[in-house]
Structures are given as structure tokens and as C-alpha cells.
Design a protein around this motif. Structure first.
Motif, PDB file in Angstrom:
ATOM      1  N   THR A  49     111.797 107.781 -21.133  1.00 45.30           N
ATOM      2  CA  THR A  49     110.836 106.726 -21.251  1.00 45.30           C
ATOM      3  C   THR A  49     111.085 106.024 -22.673  1.00 45.30           C
ATOM      4  OG1 THR A  49     109.100 108.088 -20.062  1.00 45.30           O
ATOM      5  CG2 THR A  49     108.623 106.182 -21.556  1.00 45.30           C
ATOM      6  N   ASP A  50     111.727 104.775 -22.407  1.00 49.17           N
ATOM      7  CA  ASP A  50     112.235 104.214 -23.690  1.00 49.17           C
ATOM      8  C   ASP A  50     111.068 103.400 -24.412  1.00 49.17           C
ATOM      9  OD1 ASP A  50     111.699 101.713 -22.126  1.00 49.17           O
ATOM     10  OD2 ASP A  50     113.759 100.868 -22.559  1.00 49.17           O
ATOM     11  N   ASP A  51     111.195 102.732 -25.419  1.00 47.23           N
ATOM     12  CA  ASP A  51     110.382 102.158 -26.269  1.00 47.23           C
ATOM     13  C   ASP A  51     109.655 100.760 -25.684  1.00 47.23           C
ATOM     14  OD1 ASP A  51     110.464 103.915 -28.096  1.00 47.23           O
ATOM     15  OD2 ASP A  51     111.834 102.974 -29.532  1.00 47.23           O
ATOM     16  N   ARG A  52     109.811 100.491 -24.395  1.00 46.41           N
ATOM     17  CA  ARG A  52     109.400  99.442 -23.685  1.00 46.41           C
ATOM     18  C   ARG A  52     108.232 100.178 -22.827  1.00 46.41           C
ATOM     19  NH1 ARG A  52     114.649  96.905 -21.073  1.00 46.41           N
ATOM     20  NH2 ARG A  52     115.018  98.835 -20.987  1.00 46.41           N
ATOM     21  N   GLY A  53     108.239 101.494 -22.712  1.00 49.72           N
ATOM     22  CA  GLY A  53     107.440 102.115 -21.884  1.00 49.72           C
ATOM     23  C   GLY A  53     108.121 102.277 -20.395  1.00 49.72           C
ATOM     24  N   ALA A 133     120.368  99.798 -26.239  1.00 52.45           N
ATOM     25  CA  ALA A 133     120.515  98.659 -27.373  1.00 52.45           C
ATOM     26  C   ALA A 133     118.903  98.782 -28.187  1.00 52.45           C
ATOM     27  CB  ALA A 133     120.491  97.336 -26.687  1.00 52.45           C
ATOM     28  N   GLY A 134     119.273  98.345 -29.477  1.00 54.37           N
ATOM     29  CA  GLY A 134     118.074  98.406 -30.321  1.00 54.37           C
ATOM     30  C   GLY A 134     117.047  97.209 -29.804  1.00 54.37           C
ATOM     31  N   MET A 135     116.043  96.921 -30.282  1.00 51.18           N
ATOM     32  CA  MET A 135     115.133  95.868 -30.195  1.00 51.18           C
ATOM     33  C   MET A 135     114.261  95.647 -31.244  1.00 51.18           C
ATOM     34  SD  MET A 135     113.487  97.040 -26.490  1.00 51.18           S
ATOM     35  CE  MET A 135     112.300  98.243 -27.151  1.00 51.18           C
ATOM     36  N   TYR A 136     114.751  94.329 -31.679  1.00 53.85           N
ATOM     37  CA  TYR A 136     113.963  93.632 -32.726  1.00 53.85           C
ATOM     38  C   TYR A 136     112.710  92.849 -32.591  1.00 53.85           C
ATOM     39  CZ  TYR A 136     117.686  95.096 -35.977  1.00 53.85           C
ATOM     40  OH  TYR A 136     118.745  95.785 -36.645  1.00 53.85           O
ATOM     41  N   GLN A 137     112.723  92.091 -31.304  1.00 51.42           N
ATOM     42  CA  GLN A 137     111.720  91.686 -30.949  1.00 51.42           C
ATOM     43  C   GLN A 137     111.330  92.550 -29.782  1.00 51.42           C
ATOM     44  OE1 GLN A 137     113.706  87.885 -30.176  1.00 51.42           O
ATOM     45  NE2 GLN A 137     112.448  86.858 -31.747  1.00 51.42           N
ATOM     46  N   LYS A 138     109.779  92.432 -29.369  1.00 50.77           N
ATOM     47  CA  LYS A 138     109.313  93.327 -28.290  1.00 50.77           C
ATOM     48  C   LYS A 138     109.985  93.072 -26.993  1.00 50.77           C
ATOM     49  CE  LYS A 138     104.805  94.570 -26.233  1.00 50.77           C
ATOM     50  NZ  LYS A 138     105.055  95.718 -26.309  1.00 50.77           N
ATOM     51  N   ASP A 139     110.457  94.342 -26.572  1.00 51.61           N
ATOM     52  CA  ASP A 139     110.883  94.286 -25.026  1.00 51.61           C
ATOM     53  C   ASP A 139     112.232  93.221 -24.706  1.00 51.61           C
ATOM     54  OD1 ASP A 139     108.812  96.060 -24.433  1.00 51.61           O
ATOM     55  OD2 ASP A 139     107.631  94.104 -23.741  1.00 51.61           O
ATOM     56  N   THR A 140     112.856  93.078 -25.854  1.00 52.07           N
ATOM     57  CA  THR A 140     114.149  92.377 -25.996  1.00 52.07           C
ATOM     58  C   THR A 140     115.205  93.173 -26.336  1.00 52.07           C
ATOM     59  OG1 THR A 140     112.876  90.203 -26.176  1.00 52.07           O
ATOM     60  CG2 THR A 140     115.327  90.105 -26.746  1.00 52.07           C
ATOM     61  N   ALA A 159     118.102 101.340 -21.789  1.00 58.34           N
ATOM     62  CA  ALA A 159     117.158 101.982 -22.777  1.00 58.34           C
ATOM     63  C   ALA A 159     116.798 101.196 -23.909  1.00 58.34           C
ATOM     64  CB  ALA A 159     117.565 103.438 -22.789  1.00 58.34           C
ATOM     65  N   GLY A 160     115.748 100.798 -24.311  1.00 56.31           N
ATOM     66  CA  GLY A 160     115.481 100.172 -25.643  1.00 56.31           C
ATOM     67  C   GLY A 160     115.064 100.950 -26.715  1.00 56.31           C
ATOM     68  N   GLU A 177     116.980 111.875 -30.798  1.00 57.99           N
ATOM     69  CA  GLU A 177     116.164 112.626 -29.585  1.00 57.99           C
ATOM     70  C   GLU A 177     117.125 112.048 -28.335  1.00 57.99           C
ATOM     71  OE1 GLU A 177     112.151 111.268 -29.582  1.00 57.99           O
ATOM     72  OE2 GLU A 177     111.638 112.598 -31.143  1.00 57.99           O
ATOM     73  N   LEU A 178     117.495 110.725 -28.218  1.00 59.68           N
ATOM     74  CA  LEU A 178     118.111 110.110 -27.128  1.00 59.68           C
ATOM     75  C   LEU A 178     119.526 110.780 -26.821  1.00 59.68           C
ATOM     76  CD1 LEU A 178     118.352 108.233 -24.905  1.00 59.68           C
ATOM     77  CD2 LEU A 178     119.283 106.460 -26.459  1.00 59.68           C
ATOM     78  N   ALA A 179     119.955 111.050 -28.206  1.00 57.81           N
ATOM     79  CA  ALA A 179     121.482 111.740 -28.158  1.00 57.81           C
ATOM     80  C   ALA A 179     121.343 113.019 -27.305  1.00 57.81           C
ATOM     81  CB  ALA A 179     121.998 111.854 -29.596  1.00 57.81           C
ATOM     82  N   ALA A 180     120.163 113.733 -27.951  1.00 54.76           N
ATOM     83  CA  ALA A 180     120.160 115.228 -27.330  1.00 54.76           C
ATOM     84  C   ALA A 180     119.876 115.006 -25.975  1.00 54.76           C
ATOM     85  CB  ALA A 180     118.915 115.763 -28.137  1.00 54.76           C
TER      86      ALA A 180
END
Length: 344
Positions: A49-53, A133-140, A159-160, A177-180
Motif C-alpha cells: 500500500t503506497d502513500d496514495r493509499g 517514484a517520490g511525490m512532492y505534490q499529493k498523488d503526483t 508505487a508513490g 520498508e519498500l526495499a525490504a
């Protein structure tokens, strides 16, 4: 938000899937328990579960990972070996862009090196299992072109990792955690050693801040039109240094049009804020110190006149190793700096 300061197709009908490159994504098999949000079994179902849910559920653990350069750099330090990268990774002279960290760019495919560049067909041909990829703006997703996002989503799960609005250490831990979950060993010697080095660098910077409370620091980036002064709460690294006690000069409010992160000043007003030390954005696409020197107001700033200008690694990868190196360099530079240049 403007790109240089920070972070500012129809679905393919048929794609010929070409031969695969390197298959393994980690240096070592997993050990111990994976992150609570993921199942890391190589054989059974894999979920994350990524940071966008957004929940990713696939039949087996992803092996062929493609990542934005900064995310690739973070995963690399935790033991994951992406098969391809996008975003800044190769300089004009062919050398490795600092944004891609320790990634061996001779051993990964490139599907884009600059903002807006993402070769969707090549991405599909690599038969990816996951894009990170990382996200600086929500869900982007950072560096994923909006016009290509739908096509990219059709090829493989994405996965963000949220980078703004959360503590520096939390972001580093999230990549760990993602790497693991992707099969890397969180207890591998390089990972454990990097964490110790990060903790030691944090302690050294905290000690310096306590011993030099009058040493003021400002963080900026520039374009030919404007000077951008970093707004501390929106930058995880700068906020962390402030929590360690570093005396950081920053705006009360960011410029609304930037969506946070910065107060934008005209070069005529570049002297609105002053500090003993100025850290200048070191990214390849950002304005260079020698170019900024041609701006009269900038040239009169106390830190500029004192020669107390040092690099700020604005797109440093979120890993223990990455930020250990950053803070070691920062502490070394601050130790040799005077704390009275503003008052002169």
C-alpha cells in the motif's frame, strides 16, 4: 510549482515486448520480516500500500523495478537494483548526475533524463513489474508526465512515496520498508553501517548548532528571473536541521503560487533576507553561483561577500547513506564559517 526550484497519450494499443535485461532487483535475499504493509514472498502473492493509499496486489514479488532517479538512488542504497531509471541521472559530459546517487548508470536502462522526458514505448519493452517514484505534490508521481500517466499505469503497477509534509527519517524508513518488501536485506552490513553513520552525522550537526547558535544559515535556489528562498516547513531536510538546532533564516510564509516550498523574490529584492551562510541549490539544472554573482543585489549579500556559499543538495536521495554524506559535508562547511558577517 515551478520545476527548476522544486518538484514544479493514449494508452498503447499494442507494444512489442523486446528482450529482457537484468532480472534480479536485490543484492541479497530477504531476511527477517518484511514491512507490515507488504508481503515480500518471492513465490506467493505480493501486496504493497503506497502513500496514495493505493494497494498493489500482484501474483509474485516484483523483480523488474523501474524508478525515478532519486527513488532509484534511495532503493539502491537499501539493496534494490532497478533495471531502469528516469529523471536526472546523466550529465552532459556523460558522467553520473548526483541525483542518482550510487546507481551504476552503465548497468541500468534510461527512459528519460530531463523533466517531461519519459519514453513510454521503451518502458513497456523492459517488461517492468513495478514503477517507483517520490511525490512532492499529493498523488503526483515525480517526473511522470501527466499526459503519459494513464499509459504508464496500464503497463505495470506504480508505487508513490510521499516526500513533502513528513519527517526526513520517516521518508528514509519508508524507502527501507519498500526495499525490504522487494527482497532486500534490512540487516545487510552496508545498510546497518549507513544508519550508524547517519546517526553520527546528525549528532555532530546538533553539537555544532548548540556550540554556534549565532551562525545563521539560509537556503536558496535561483533562476535568471528570481531568487527562491526555502520555506523550512516544506523541506524535510531543512526542517530536520532546524530540529537539530541549526539557526535557519527562512520566510514566514511561502509564495502562494509555488504551492509551498519557497518565497519568490525578484533579484532587485534579493537582500530581503540575510544570513552568515547561504546554501545554494547544487542541482545541474539550477542557476550556478557564478551566474548569480552577476546580480548586483546578490553580490552585496554579507554571506556572498564573505565567500560563505556552500552547496545544498536539494534532490538528495532519501537514504541513510545519502543524508549522512550531506550532513557530514554541511558540518565541515559550517565549522569553518564565521558567524558575524551579517552584523558587519
Amino acid at each position: 510549482m515551478a520545476h527548476i526550484p522544486r518538484r514544479t497519450l493514449a494508452v498503447l494499443g499494442a507494444v512489442v515486448l523486446l528482450g529482457a535485461g537484468a532480472c534480479g532487483t536485490t543484492d541479497a535475499p530477504p531476511s527477517g520480516t518484511a514491512a507490515a504493509t507488504a508481503s515480500s514472498s518471492a513465490q506467493g502473492p505480493w501486496t504493497w500500500t503506497d502513500d496514495r493509499g493505493k494497494q498493489i496486489s500482484v501474483s509474485q514479488r516484483p523483480q523488474r523495478v523501474v524508478a525515478q532517479s532519486s527513488a532509484a538512488a534511495a532503493l539502491w542504497d537499501f539493496g534494490v537494483r532497478p533495471v531502469a531509471v528516469f529523471g536526472p541521472h546523466r550529465l552532459k559530459d556523460g558522467g553520473r548526475d548526483p541525483e542518482v546517487g550510487e546507481v551504476d548508470i552503465t548497468k541500468v536502462e534510461s527512459i528519460g533524463n530531463v523533466w517531461g522526458e519519459f519514453n513510454v514505448e521503451k518502458y513497456a519493452s523492459l517488461q517492468p513489474d513495478l514503477l517507483v517514484a517520490g511525490m512532492y505534490q499529493k498523488d503526483t508521481l515525480w517526473y511522470v508526465p501527466p499526459e503519459s500517466a494513464e499509459a504508464i499505469d496500464q503497463i505495470a503497477p506504480t508505487a508513490g512515496v510521499q516526500l513533502s509534509g513528513r519527517p526526513l527519517v520517516d521518508i528514509i524508513e519508508k524507502y527501507g520498508e519498500l526495499a525490504a518488501a522487494l527482497g532486500a536485506d534490512p540487516q545487510a552490513a552496508p545498510v546497518v553501517e549507513a544508519k550508524k553513520r547517519f546517526e553520527a552525522a546528525s549528532a555532530a550537526l546538533k553539537t555544532l548548532a548548540a556550540e554556534r547558535p549565532d551562525l545563521s544559515v539560509m537556503i536558496v535556489t535561483g533562476t535568471p528571473e528570481s531568487l527562491y528562498v526555502a520555506y523550512l516547513p516544506d523541506h524535510p531536510d531543512i526542517k530536520y536541521w532546524g530540529e537539530l538546532g541549526l539557526n535557519i533564516v527562512y520566510p514566514e510564509q511561502p509564495t502562494e503560487s509555488e504551492g509551498g516550498f519557497w518565497e519568490v523574490l525578484s533579484w532587485e529584492n534579493a537582500d530581503k533576507y540575510q544570513a552568515d551562510v547561504i546554501l545554494v541549490d547544487a542541482r545541474a539544472q539550477s542557476m550556478k553561483i557564478e551566474e548569480m554573482a552577476e546580480k548586483p543585489t546578490w553580490a552585496q549579500l554579507p554571506a556572498v561577500k564573505a565567500g560563505q556559499l556552500y552547496p545544498w543538495h536539494a534532490a538528495e536521495r532519501y537514504s541513510y547513506l545519502g543524508y549522512a554524506q550531506v550532513m557530514e559535508e554541511l558540518t565541515t562547511n559550517l565549522e569553518k564559517s564565521r558567524d558575524d558577517v551579517v552584523s558587519e
